[in-house]
Design a protein around this motif. Structure first.
Motif, short mmCIF file in Angstrom:
data_model
loop_
_atom_site.label_atom_id
_atom_site.label_comp_id
_atom_site.label_asym_id
_atom_site.label_seq_id
_atom_site.Cartn_x
_atom_site.Cartn_y
_atom_site.Cartn_z
N UNK A 78 0.81 -1.23 0.00
CA UNK A 78 0.00 0.00 0.00
C UNK A 78 0.84 1.27 0.00
N UNK A 79 2.07 1.16 0.52
CA UNK A 79 2.90 2.33 0.77
C UNK A 79 2.95 3.36 -0.37
N UNK A 80 3.25 2.93 -1.61
CA UNK A 80 3.34 3.95 -2.67
C UNK A 80 2.00 4.64 -2.93
N UNK A 81 0.91 3.93 -2.64
CA UNK A 81 -0.41 4.52 -2.91
C UNK A 81 -0.74 5.59 -1.88
N UNK A 82 -0.16 5.44 -0.67
CA UNK A 82 -0.36 6.47 0.36
C UNK A 82 0.17 7.80 -0.18
N UNK A 83 1.36 7.75 -0.80
CA UNK A 83 1.94 8.99 -1.31
C UNK A 83 1.18 9.51 -2.52
N UNK A 84 0.41 8.62 -3.16
CA UNK A 84 -0.41 9.12 -4.25
C UNK A 84 -1.71 9.72 -3.74
#
Lengths: 238, 401
Positions: A114-120
């Motif tokens: 999920x991590x990269x989607x948090x930054x999106x």
């Protein structure tokens, strides 16, 4: 899942050099690289240690900037971008897989993906759904809540791949993705990458020094002493 | 983004419960110390104010002798009954004038004896000093005029001589004189200075002058001023009158002093306030130390999590997002410390105020201030480590073991 067709080339390096240090201690890692990679390619970069392949990968991945020369990503001159602009480029177009997996410790596979989607800035529910889908794509649906410590090396690398593809990047960079794995696990990872390339059209570029792994790619670029020595379609596998 | 950073911070804190607890300990102690000091100090101030009010506010106290500085008075002739009548007659602002004289005496009842202060007074003394009669009565006019052997006891004297028995009607020995108990004063407790206010015996002034002191001296005149009249003006008038009566020529200093109870009250509350702020300031230093503790641990945390920061940067976190993450973590830590400190302070002030016998008055302002201050400590001392994290080179960070 296929991104809209774009005018090639996706990636274009022109006379890129990278020098570390200054004056007497200066050491050239790259001494003038010209390279073009088109949409949907699967490229393996090979070469001995110190030949500059990792440096080149970092530059292509917008983690580093060339000392001299031009790098155009989809026609955008990366060397002119600020640190933050390059971060945005990584966030929206690039995915990374590392030799050492680089997952967050004590954090479940699902949360890692999920991590990269948090930054999106995606809402939590969408994040979760996309992360589940990506984990399913790498065959780890039953390991969502395991932490890296509870997963084998091959499984960790597959979580890392899921994290890289969950954002549907234009390019996936893998720096020796099989370096820490045994042959059987390595083959699984390479087959997974090949299928992602084949079925989802993700452009993939891997660095490896194992010819067995390189043959999964459609094109092999060989680095020697900071220069491109050979650049040819891989024989056998396609 | 902020919410995500907050959740992330909570998870990070939960992951290292012991370390987080030790990190915030400095803040906890600092906040608790500041609030406790201010609460106890505020309670003490309120107590002083209230005790002074119990003495009566529009009160002027006139004593013979020059004021030479802290607690010192030069010798001078005492006042006479005529001075008292003159004040009552000539100063219209005066509501009541209560002359008194005192001396320490030994009292005896049965086998019990007790050394206390005998005060010669008249009935106006009860009014100006806010004494109430708990049992029995005040002096009658006849008793005052004739100087009869009657007395009113303070609560302490009653306890020492009579224990639980009712003393009304009993005869006690006061020095060389035998004296009938006609009344009991309601207890007032300790004064601000720690003196037992109930340790006294009141007798009619004339009785005191004739049979205890053996002279006509009046050592203290207490004057209550009518409501709504400026006590400063009355004070000046009384000073002028007494100078005239005591034949003090122009340019000479007074050989007596008139003090306004309000001035004394202000002085005392001022002292407690200064003491409170001083203690509060000392306690505030520990807040600063707590902040440095947070910075220290955040720096360790950044080093430990270098690789994590590298991952975040590589997958597209902006510098300010990493900065925010670490800053929020520091602020969450320190404000959590603030909350725990506030709870600790409430408990310890409750205990301390019971122990020191001062009222428990919680100032909501200081609690809010302490909370925001602890959050601010997090921002200030978290910023440097957070910036260090945000400015890491992703390639270097990923290579970090």
């Amino acid at each position: 899942m296929n991104p809209a067709p774009l005018p090639p080339p996706l990636i274009c390096l022109k006379g890129v050099t990278k020098v570390y240090g200054h004056g007497q201690a200066a050491m050239a890692a790259l001494r003038g690289i010209d390279l073009e990679i088109g949409q949907g390619e699967f490229v393996a970069v090979m070469g001995p240690s110190g030949s500059g392949k990792s440096t080149c990968m970092n530059i292509l991945g917008c983690l580093d900037t060339p000392t001299r020369g031009g790098y155009q990503f989809r026609g955008v001159a990366v060397e002119e971008l600020s640190r933050n602009q390059r971060a945005m480029l990584r966030r929206h177009y690039l995915g990374f897989v590392f030799q050492g997996y680089n997952l967050l410790n004590r954090t479940s596979a699902l949360e890692n993906v999920e991590l990269p989607l948090i930054y999106r800035g995606l809402p939590a529910a969408q994040r979760r759904a996309a992360a589940r889908q990506a984990l399913a794509a790498v065959g780890l649906s039953d390991r969502e809540h395991h932490t890296p410590g509870e997963l084998s090396g091959g499984q960790q690398q597959r979580v890392a791949i899921a994290r890289a593809i969950v954002t549907e990047p234009a390019v996936l960079f893998a720096d020796e993705p099989t370096g820490n794995l045994d042959t059987a696990r390595s083959k699984e990872i390479m087959e997974l990458l090949a299928s992602l390339n084949r079925e989802h059209g993700i452009t993939i570029m891997i660095v490896t020094h194992e010819p067995d792994m390189a043959k999964y790619a459609k094109r092999t670029v060989c680095f020697v002493d900071g220069l491109v020595a050979t650049d040819e379609p891989a024989g056998g596998e396609s | 983004m902020l919410w995500n950073a907050f959740l992330l911070a909570l998870r990070e804190i939960r992951r290292n419960v012991l370390r987080s607890f030790l990190t915030i300990l400095g803040i906890v102690i600092g906040v608790a110390a500041v609030i406790t000091m201010v609460t106890i100090g505020g309670g003490a101030t309120a107590q002083v104010t209230q005790q002074i009010a119990s003495l009566g506010t529009n009160l002027l106290i006139v004593r013979p002798g020059q004021h030479l500085g802290m607690g010192q008075r030069g010798a001078a002739s005492p006042f006479r009954q005529e001075d008292v009548t003159a004040i009552a007659r000539e100063i219209p602002a005066v509501a009541a004038v209560a002359p008194s004289a005192s001396q320490s005496v030994t009292t005896i009842f049965g086998n019990a004896n007790w050394s206390t202060s005998a005060n010669g007074v008249d009935n106006r003394y009860f009014t100006v000093r806010n004494w109430t009669i708990e049992e029995g009565r005040m002096f009658s006019d006849g008793e005052l005029r004739a100087g009869q052997a009657v007395c009113v006891l303070g609560a302490t004297v009653r306890k020492e001589l009579f224990g639980g028995q009712s003393p009304l009607g009993s005869k006690i020995r006061l020095g060389k004189m035998s004296c009938q108990v006609i009344g009991l004063l309601a207890a007032k407790g300790q004064s601000t200075m720690g003196r037992d206010q109930d340790d006294l015996i009141l007798v009619p002034l004339r009785t005191f002058q004739r049979r205890i002191a053996g002279k006509q001296d009046i050592s203290l005149i207490q004057i209550s001023i009518r409501d709504g009249i400026d006590t400063n003006k009355a004070q000046k008038d009384i000073e002028l009158l007494l100078r005239e009566r005591r034949h003090i020529s122009v340019g000479e200093n007074d050989d007596f002093q008139v003090r306004d109870m309000k001035e004394i009250a202000q002085m005392l509350t001022g002292t407690t306030r200064i003491l409170t702020s001083l203690l509060g300031a000392v306690a505030a230093v520990s807040l600063l130390v707590g902040g440095i503790g947070i910075m220290n641990i955040m720096l360790v945390s950044v080093t430990e999590r270098t690789r994590e920061i590298g991952i975040r940067l590589a997958i597209g976190a902006l510098e300010r997002e990493v900065l925010l993450q670490f800053l929020v973590e520091a602020v969450v830590l320190s404000s959590f410390g603030g909350v725990v400190g506030i709870l600790l302070a409430i408990v310890s002030s409750l205990g301390l105020s019971a122990l020191l016998n001062v009222p428990f008055i919680l100032n909501p302002g200081i609690i809010i201030l302490a909370f925001f201050f602890s959050a601010a400590v997090g921002v200030i001392f978290g910023f440097f480590p957070a910036r260090k994290a945000a400015q890491l080179d992703p390639i270097e960070a990923l290579r970090h073991e």
